[in-house]
Every structure is written in structure tokens, then in C-alpha cells.
Design an enzyme around this catalytic site. Structure first.
Site, short mmCIF file in Angstrom:
data_model
loop_
_atom_site.label_atom_id
_atom_site.label_comp_id
_atom_site.label_asym_id
_atom_site.label_seq_id
_atom_site.Cartn_x
_atom_site.Cartn_y
_atom_site.Cartn_z
CB SER A 66 -0.89 -0.01 1.26
OG SER A 66 -1.53 1.24 1.44
CE1 TYR A 99 -3.86 -1.94 5.30
CE2 TYR A 99 -3.27 0.35 4.87
CZ TYR A 99 -3.61 -0.90 4.41
OH TYR A 99 -3.71 -1.14 3.06
#
Length: 255
Positions: free
Chosen positions: A139, A152
Site C-alpha cells: 500500500s 495498518y
């Protein structure tokens, strides 16, 4: 005439929905035998039935024993694994001060520990393959910080560190190790984020989606197929010089 090479076997974690399903479609179009791995049989079966020479195995990537069982079943059905796409992931958001250790562990388990465990489970096959490929769907959060997503983001940073280090360790082999780093992508994870933003702020879903899309200089959410095509490029045999890289699919977002 030389004998044609047999189709390569690609195993995709989190392959039943979103980016994983798009990757399965892209790799099948390249002639790969595809195995989808996930927890829910319904979505896996639906994707696999729409692709040639594809199947699925159920399993939980946060459980090493489940990974071993699933990978053995995949090998039995379609042979050794030539391509591993570590795509399974999850995102939880919230203020750091209000998040306990349980959120931290959940994010590490699925976004980092699972990458490590799946890579180790597939490594003997990848090393034996004429062109072993490990692609991690990370990501942009693994390359920069975003507020309200500490756990995250930390897990995705760790996944990219794993990619870079393992690529160096395996550089003398025929295995390449890379990451693809999407920006905000039109998937169920973003839909959940939109619902969370709407619920906490009272903004409409349309306004919440626009808030996420504004991170992309092109002003839109990424299409999962765009991510899938980047993965397919990294997985092809001609990409043998591309290793240790983090390919950003984010419309020009500056890291």
C-alpha cells in the site's frame, strides 16, 4: 519443435474479491494456472468458476498450520507454485490513543505475519521454478504515514521491508521479490472506510469517497484492474531484472 513450457502455477491469497480477484483474472489471461486462497468458499468459487484452469483452497493466512494445509492442497491440484501473490489484507482505522493492542496484533497478523509465513511456505517451490515470483500487495501506507491508521501503516511498512531484504537475499537465484503499492482503491476495504467516515462524521457516502479520492492527484479511486496489471507485469518471465521494488499505483501521489 521444442516442447512448449507448461503453464505456471500462481497462488493468490485473498483471491475471492477486490484486488485479489482482479489479479486472478489478469494472471489467468496470461495463461497461468490459478489457485485462489481465502477464508470464504463462496467468493472463491465464484471467481474460480469464471476462469480457465483455476481452482481454490480455503484457509486462514493468519494461521501457519492453515497455510501449510492450503498450500499442500494447491500443489496437489496444480503442481508446484511458480508465482505467489501475497494479497490478503485488512485495514482498521481510528485514533492511536483509543486503539488497544488487539488492533495492532490483528493488523500485523494479516498484513505482515501472513506475508512472512506464506513466503516461507512457498519458497522451496519458488527456488525450484525457472522463474519464481513473489509479489506482495502492500500500500502507499507502507511508504508514507496516514493519520488514524498507525497499525495498518506500520504493518505495510514492515511488508515492504521484508520485500526489499528478501529480494537482496535471493538476488543470486531466479526468484524476484517485489511489492505493488496501490493508493485508495475501489474495493470492499475502501467501502468499509467510507462507511466508517460517514458514521463518525455524518458526511454522505459520496463526500466520504471524495475525501479518499483527493489523495490521488488524478482525483479518483484506483481500479483494481490497474493494480492487477502491475502484478502481472512483475510476475512475467521477462521481468527478471525487476526485484526489490515498490511499484506505486496511485495516480501520481507523492510519497
Amino acid at each position: 519443435m521444442p516442447e512448449a513450457a507448461s503453464p505456471r502455477h500462481a497462488l493468490i491469497t485473498g483471491g475471492g474479491t477486490g484486488i485479489g480477484a482482479a489479479i486472478a483474472t489478469a494472471l489467468a489471461a496470461e495463461g497461468c494456472r490459478v489457485t485462489l486462497l481465502g477464508r470464504r468458499e463462496g467468493p472463491l468459487r465464484a471467481v474460480a468458476e469464471g476462469l480457465p484452469d483455476a481452482g481454490f483452497v480455503t484457509g486462514d493466512v493468519t494461521c501457519p498450520e492453515s497455510i501449510d494445509t492450503a498450500f499442500c492442497a494447491a500443489r496437489a491440484a496444480r503442481g508446484p507454485i511458480d508465482i505467489l501473490v501475497a494479497n490478503a489484507g485488512a485495514a482498521e482505522s481510528g485514533r492511536f490513543a483509543a486503539q488497544g493492542r488487539a488492533v495492532w496484533r490483528r493488523m500485523m497478523a494479516v498484513n505482515l505475519d501472513a506475508v512472512h509465513d506464506c513466503a516461507q511456505a512457498a519458497l522451496p517451490d519458488l527456488l525450484a521454478s525457472p522463474a519464481g515470483r513473489l509479489v506482495v500487495v502492500a500500500s502507499t501506507a507502507g511508504l508514507k504515514g496516514y493519520g488514524f491508521s498507525v497499525a495498518y501503516s506500520a504493518a505495510k511498512h514492515g511488508a515492504i521491508g521484508l520485500v526489499r531484504s528478501l529480494a537482496m537475499e535471493l538476488a543470486g537465484t531466479k526468484v524476484t521479490v517485489n511489492a505493488v503499492c496501490p493508493g485508495f482503491t475501489d474495493t470492499d476495504i475502501v467501502a468499509e472506510a467510507v462507511a466508517t467516515i460517514s458514521g463518525k462524521t455524518g458526511r454522505s457516502a459520496q463526500a466520504a469517497r471524495a475525501e479518499l479520492a483527493r489523495f490521488n492527484p488524478q482525483g479518483r479511486l484506483i481500479d483494481p484492474l490497474e493494480v492487477a496489471r502491475a502484478v502481472a507485469w512483475l510476475a512475467c518471465t521477462d521481468s527478471r531484472s525487476i526485484t526489490g521494488q515498490s511499484i506505486i499505483v496511485a495516480g501520481g501521489e507523492i510519497m
